[in-house]
Design an enzyme around this catalytic site. Structure first.
Site, PDB file in Angstrom:
ATOM      1  N   ARG A   1      -7.151  -7.698  -9.672  1.00 29.67           N
ATOM      2  CA  ARG A   1      -7.906  -8.930  -9.976  1.00 29.67           C
ATOM      3  C   ARG A   1      -9.309  -8.540 -10.398  1.00 29.67           C
ATOM      4  O   ARG A   1      -9.682  -7.372 -10.361  1.00 29.67           O
ATOM      5  CB  ARG A   1      -7.983  -9.812  -8.726  1.00 29.67           C
ATOM      6  CG  ARG A   1      -8.505  -9.028  -7.513  1.00 29.67           C
ATOM      7  CD  ARG A   1      -8.816  -9.887  -6.329  1.00 29.67           C
ATOM      8  NE  ARG A   1      -9.018  -9.126  -5.111  1.00 29.67           N
ATOM      9  CZ  ARG A   1     -10.112  -8.452  -4.783  1.00 29.67           C
ATOM     10  NH1 ARG A   1     -11.127  -8.415  -5.632  1.00 29.67           N
ATOM     11  NH2 ARG A   1     -10.208  -7.795  -3.652  1.00 29.67           N
TER      12      ARG A   1
ATOM     13  N   GLU B   1      -2.116   7.484   7.588  1.00 31.41           N
ATOM     14  CA  GLU B   1      -2.937   8.163   6.598  1.00 31.41           C
ATOM     15  C   GLU B   1      -4.040   8.923   7.316  1.00 31.41           C
ATOM     16  O   GLU B   1      -4.624   8.412   8.292  1.00 31.41           O
ATOM     17  CB  GLU B   1      -3.540   7.144   5.633  1.00 31.41           C
ATOM     18  CG  GLU B   1      -4.136   7.716   4.383  1.00 31.41           C
ATOM     19  CD  GLU B   1      -4.515   6.601   3.411  1.00 31.41           C
ATOM     20  OE1 GLU B   1      -3.678   6.226   2.565  1.00 31.41           O
ATOM     21  OE2 GLU B   1      -5.643   6.103   3.517  1.00 31.41           O
TER      22      GLU B   1
ATOM     23  N   LYS C   1       0.810  -1.213   0.000  1.00 25.21           N
ATOM     24  CA  LYS C   1       0.000   0.000   0.000  1.00 25.21           C
ATOM     25  C   LYS C   1       0.844   1.265   0.000  1.00 25.21           C
ATOM     26  O   LYS C   1       0.450   2.279  -0.585  1.00 25.21           O
ATOM     27  CB  LYS C   1      -0.968  -0.024   1.188  1.00 25.21           C
ATOM     28  CG  LYS C   1      -1.936  -1.214   1.164  1.00 25.21           C
ATOM     29  CD  LYS C   1      -2.725  -1.251  -0.139  1.00 25.21           C
ATOM     30  CE  LYS C   1      -3.697  -2.418  -0.221  1.00 25.21           C
ATOM     31  NZ  LYS C   1      -3.092  -3.679  -0.575  1.00 25.21           N
TER      32      LYS C   1
END
Length: 450
Positions: free
Chosen positions: A293, A201, A118
């Site tokens: 995906r 974050e 990430k």
């Protein structure tokens, strides 16, 4: 398709059946794999061939890369479709598939690894001029985290760099909480992902979860198939998704979809993927993560664009160009997906395995049900609790929601507790009917209902 004749479907349940059907529609043979628990399953029966890969526990079957590669080799497959979940976003598995001389139906291993980290994904988004939530890179120690947190501001989130699917995230409301949350988050990340790297974050209260479907081939073509709103979530797990996102201004839609395709092109993406964003109350959007995906909720995009996303995945893996250009992809109508889970909402959403003694499915115009189960099957305690996806579409949002309400009424399930009644109540909720709920809305709604 040139280069692909036989596809190993390295998954189970409704997505395995979806891929088997896509293979047959494309004139390809499909090879199913199955654990002890899935020996007599529907997707196994409908495949052209099937290979037993181990015991019921996922670690001994669907997460066993050696067993899957052995199955591909012994069955004569020349491609591997990983579906979603399990090893679908495992870069090492994708690399081993390619090293074995097989086509991996997904992006290159290097892209999976970059976007699966990430912190690295945030950096890639910034390089591609895609807005990100204010945050940090990997945090080396508590002192560095405390200093960075002061600059970001509270509330904030501690996130596992290797996390995904809503896991590995811990909120921090004040500086006094940071040290303890960091310790807990590192331990959880290490246990869940084998990597205790975390970053910080800023939290975005009241945000909506908007995601953009992208497709990219090896010939440099990158397109988007518009967006989905996945804001009806419980503990970051989605229960209802919509396409297109309600009340999204055309200009904002254009900005978000352009950002998604820009990022896909920047990282050299190939295949079907989803770029996820947080949309704040003031209309700013920020990159959240990329899922490398096919998504669980891909059917609603198919309903509003006419695309067959799994067919496009197979084309791309075979080295063929996309079947469409961006100007060919047009939004028509609206669609909603309800994830029906074998969970008991009255018992804290506890999983409810057991025999599915009755399973009567709805039908009619604009109603699609994706499931790998039939009456008499057993819901296994070894895997995800989702048993069906009700996908309802219409000429507009009101018609799609109305068909979803009717589909829930027609759906009859006995033998296990499910979220069916909860979905009926959610569809009747004024906030859902109005559209634009935020990601914490459902948990607030559930708390008030207690």
């Amino acid at each position: 398709m040139a280069g692909i004749r036989r596809v190993l479907v390295a998954n189970r349940g409704e997505i395995a059946l979806r891929v088997v059907r896509a293979c047959h529609n494309a004139g390809l043979e499909a090879v199913a794999v199955y654990s002890d628990a899935d020996r007599d399953s529907r997707w196994v029966r409908l495949a052209d061939d099937a290979v037993h890969i181990g015991a019921s526990a996922a670690t001994k079957s669907y997460l066993n890369a050696d067993a899957l590669l052995d199955a591909a080799r012994t069955s004569g497959a020349d491609a591997v479709h990983p579906g979603y979940g399990f090893l679908s976003e495992n870069g090492e598995f994708a690399r081993r598939v390619a090293d074995a001389g097989l086509r991996f139906v997904g992006p290159p291993a290097s892209v999976i690894e970059t976007m699966g980290d990430k912190a690295a994904a945030r950096a890639s988004a910034q390089e591609a001029d895609v807005p990100v939530v204010p945050g940090t890179g990997p945090m080396a120690d508590e002192a560095a985290a405390a200093s960075a947190a002061d600059g970001i501001g509270f509330p904030l989130l501690v996130k596992a760099a290797a996390g995904g699917g809503g896991r590995g995230i811990r909120p921090v409301g004040s500086p006094d909480e940071l040290a303890a949350v960091l310790k807990t988050a590192r331990a959880e990340a290490r246990a869940a992902f084998g990597d205790d790297t975390v970053y910080l974050e800023r939290a975005v209260p009241g945000a909506r979860h908007i995601e953009v479907q992208v497709l990219a081939d090896e010939h440099g073509n990158v397109v988007h198939a518009y967006e989905r709103d996945c804001s009806v979530q419980r503990r970051r797990q989605k229960l209802i998704e919509e396409a297109p996102a309600p009340d999204l201004a055309p200009g904002l839609r254009a900005e978000i979809t352009a950002a998604a395709t820009r990022l896909a092109a920047h990282v050299g993406y190939r295949g079907a993927g989803t770029v996820e964003f947080l949309l704040s109350r003031d209309g700013d959007f920020h990159f959240l993560e990329m899922n490398t995906r096919i998504q669980v909720e891909h059917p609603i995009t198919e309903c509003v664009t006419g695309l067959d996303l799994v067919a496009e995945q197979l084309r791309i893996a075979a080295g063929e160009p996309l079947s469409v250009r961006q100007e060919d992809i047009v939004l028509e109508g609206a669609a909603v997906e309800l994830r029906i889970n074998a969970e008991d909402p009255d018992q804290g959403f506890m999983p409810a395995p057991g025999e599915l003694s009755r399973f009567d499915l709805p039908g009619g115009p604009g109603v699609r049900v994706d499931t790998g189960l039939v009456a008499g099957d057993r819901i296994s305690p070894f895997y995800d609790s989702m048993i069906a996806k009700l996908v309802c579409s219409g000429a507009d949002r009101d018609q799609a929601l109305g068909r979803a309400e009717q589909a829930v009424r027609e759906l009859a399930i006995e033998g296990v507790a499910t979220t069916r009644s909860l979905h009926g109540a959610l569809l009747a909720a004024p906030e859902v009917r109005a559209g634009g709920v935020h990601t914490a809305w459902l948990e607030d709604w559930l708390a008030e209902a207690r």
